[in-house]
Motif scaffolding. Sequence first.
Motif, PDB file in Angstrom:
ATOM      1  N   ASN A  52       0.449  -1.126  -0.395  1.00 23.38           N
ATOM      2  CA  ASN A  52      -0.124  -0.520  -0.031  1.00 23.38           C
ATOM      3  C   ASN A  52       0.670   1.570   0.099  1.00 23.38           C
ATOM      4  N   ARG A 100      -7.363   5.041  -0.486  1.00 23.21           N
ATOM      5  CA  ARG A 100      -7.174   3.798  -1.296  1.00 23.21           C
ATOM      6  C   ARG A 100      -6.856   2.520  -1.700  1.00 23.21           C
ATOM      7  N   GLU A 101      -5.945   2.418  -1.252  1.00 27.83           N
ATOM      8  CA  GLU A 101      -5.247   0.838  -1.190  1.00 27.83           C
ATOM      9  C   GLU A 101      -5.814   0.015  -0.346  1.00 27.83           C
ATOM     10  N   LYS A 104      -9.283  -1.397  -1.916  1.00 31.85           N
ATOM     11  CA  LYS A 104      -9.046  -2.803  -2.237  1.00 31.85           C
ATOM     12  C   LYS A 104      -8.072  -3.755  -1.684  1.00 31.85           C
ATOM     13  N   ASP A 105      -7.310  -3.463  -0.435  1.00 32.68           N
ATOM     14  CA  ASP A 105      -6.904  -4.473   0.233  1.00 32.68           C
ATOM     15  C   ASP A 105      -8.400  -4.861   0.962  1.00 32.68           C
ATOM     16  N   GLU A 107     -11.792  -5.114  -0.139  1.00 30.88           N
ATOM     17  CA  GLU A 107     -12.318  -5.738  -1.003  1.00 30.88           C
ATOM     18  C   GLU A 107     -11.368  -7.301  -1.791  1.00 30.88           C
ATOM     19  N   ASP A 108     -10.386  -6.791  -1.749  1.00 35.53           N
ATOM     20  CA  ASP A 108      -8.900  -8.114  -2.125  1.00 35.53           C
ATOM     21  C   ASP A 108      -8.920  -9.211  -0.922  1.00 35.53           C
ATOM     22  N   SER A 171     -16.708   2.321  -1.767  1.00 32.19           N
ATOM     23  CA  SER A 171     -16.289   0.733  -1.433  1.00 32.19           C
ATOM     24  C   SER A 171     -18.120   0.007  -2.048  1.00 32.19           C
TER      25      SER A 171
END
Length: 173
Positions: A52, A100-101, A104-105, A107-108, A171
Amino acid sequence: IPLHATLTLVGCIIGAGMSYYHGWPVAIIPILTGACLWWYSPVLKKKFLLGNVAVACCVGILPIWGTIDLWKVNALSEHRLSALSTVTLVVCGFLLTLAREIVKDLEDRPGDEQAGYTTLAISWPLKRIKPFIYVIILMTWACILAFSIRMQLNDLVIVLAAILCGMPLRSEE
């Protein structure tokens, strides 16, 4: 991957070309950024906060590369507004990309857990991650507010900047 390799090579060549006019430090930014992004997927993404921060640094440093002439010692004092603007863009770009990273983590998370990664989203509970993201956004807003006051920008600009800061964090969860 071939497109990534090509664009990275082009960036390094542009950096080398710019270094002819601006000095060798200009070539360092695209080379370090390219190397960092090459290591992101196989190594950095899997580590706690390291991926990140790496991506956030790559985004944050771009305004410095774009305004490299301002960072010469004699030119910095002549272009005070531009230097301050550049620093503000660097800090805001870094902080927003970091937030944002992390989103995204989140979400992943299912796929990253299966792969055995140790990202922030896996290592920390959600109730701890959300306040962390909010602190990052508050730091971004504080930076924008301080810059806006210093530059005497009108209130509409400040409100729009604050709203736009939150947009990359949307998100699905």
